[in-house]
Write an enzyme that holds these catalytic residues in place. Structure first.
Site, PDB file in Angstrom:
ATOM      1  N   CYS A 133       0.900  -1.163   0.000  1.00 18.09           N
ATOM      2  CA  CYS A 133       0.000   0.000   0.000  1.00 18.09           C
ATOM      3  C   CYS A 133       0.926   1.197   0.000  1.00 18.09           C
ATOM      4  CB  CYS A 133      -0.904   0.037   1.224  1.00 18.09           C
ATOM      5  SG  CYS A 133      -1.796   1.616   1.315  1.00 18.09           S
TER       6      CYS A 133
ATOM      7  N   CYS B 147      -0.584   4.128   2.575  1.00 17.96           N
ATOM      8  CA  CYS B 147      -0.630   3.972   4.031  1.00 17.96           C
ATOM      9  C   CYS B 147      -0.402   2.510   4.412  1.00 17.96           C
ATOM     10  CB  CYS B 147      -1.942   4.500   4.588  1.00 17.96           C
ATOM     11  SG  CYS B 147      -3.417   4.047   3.656  1.00 17.96           S
ATOM     12  N   SER B 148      -1.455   1.772   4.734  1.00 17.38           N
ATOM     13  CA  SER B 148      -1.253   0.406   5.223  1.00 17.38           C
ATOM     14  C   SER B 148      -2.411  -0.502   4.841  1.00 17.38           C
ATOM     15  CB  SER B 148      -1.095   0.427   6.742  1.00 17.38           C
ATOM     16  OG  SER B 148      -2.250   1.020   7.316  1.00 17.38           O
ATOM     17  N   CYS B 149      -3.090  -0.242   3.715  1.00 16.46           N
ATOM     18  CA  CYS B 149      -4.238  -1.058   3.304  1.00 16.46           C
ATOM     19  C   CYS B 149      -3.791  -2.510   3.131  1.00 16.46           C
ATOM     20  CB  CYS B 149      -4.830  -0.515   2.015  1.00 16.46           C
ATOM     21  SG  CYS B 149      -5.446   1.166   2.222  1.00 16.46           S
TER      22      CYS B 149
HETATM   23 FE    FE Z   1      -3.452   2.099   2.878  1.00 15.82          FE
END
Ligand code: FE
Length: 194
Positions: free
Chosen positions: A99, A102-104
């Site tokens: 991602c 961010c952190s998906c």
């Molecule tokens: Fe994300």
């Protein structure tokens, strides 16, 4: 005595959640459900899905065409979750999931993302130098193999269906699932026979 100062990020989070609740965007119960669901999820779910796909052609077809439905078929509730897509590795194509923003991460089937997945270094380098990142994981791909980096987003979460390693002929799904780890499902490493 005054309470110790709280981290700015926590204060911000609390205000954000309060505002979402005040506007009726989300309820306390929904937040609780989501936390419980992620707490219960683990890469073992994704590993089970991969092992089943390796041994069941019909399930493999479902997994590749509709990851969310395949997760539901493994007993995972996907209600309210972003759709899950599954990327099929082949003899000539390897997938790496990141991602960049961010952190998906497909939390419903993998649980919480590892710290490195959220790091700025991984998010930038996975795109710029995927083979370099893979090499650091000890994953060396044949020169002719294409590496495709796929961005997980708020709209679509991705998981890799790695190739079934040689030497596992005749193994049942349970035994196969035991050799599949989170790193294989993100694409930084490849499953191998122990
Ligand atoms: Fe994300």
């Amino acid at each position: 005595m005054a309470a110790p100062p709280r981290a700015e990020s926590l204060v911000l989070l609390e205000r954000f959640v309060t505002a979402l609740k005040a506007k009726g965007v989300v309820t306390e119960a929904e937040i609780e459900t989501q936390i419980t669901r992620t707490d219960r999820a683990s890469p073992e779910i994704g590993a089970r899905m991969v092992a089943r796909a390796w041994t069941d052609p019909a399930y493999r077809a479902l997994l590749l065409s509709n990851g969310s439905a395949a997760a539901e078929a493994e007993g995972v509730s996907m209600a309210g979750m972003p759709p899950l897509g599954v990327l099929e590795d082949t003899e000539t194509l390897h997938h790496l999931v990141v991602c960049t923003l961010c952190s998906c991460y497909p939390r419903a089937v993998l649980g919480y993302p590892p710290h490195w997945y959220k790091s700025a270094a991984y998010r930038a380098r996975a795109v710029r130098d995927p083979r370099g990142v893979l090499a650091e994981w000890g994953t060396v791909l044949p020169a002719g193999m294409e590496v495709r980096v796929v961005d997980s987003t708020a709209d679509y979460r991705w998981m890799v269906l790695p190739r079934r390693p040689a030497g596992t002929e005749g193994w049942d799904a349970q035994r196969l699932a035991a050799i599949v780890t989170r790193d294989h499902l993100v694409g930084v490493a490849l499953p191998r026979t122990p």
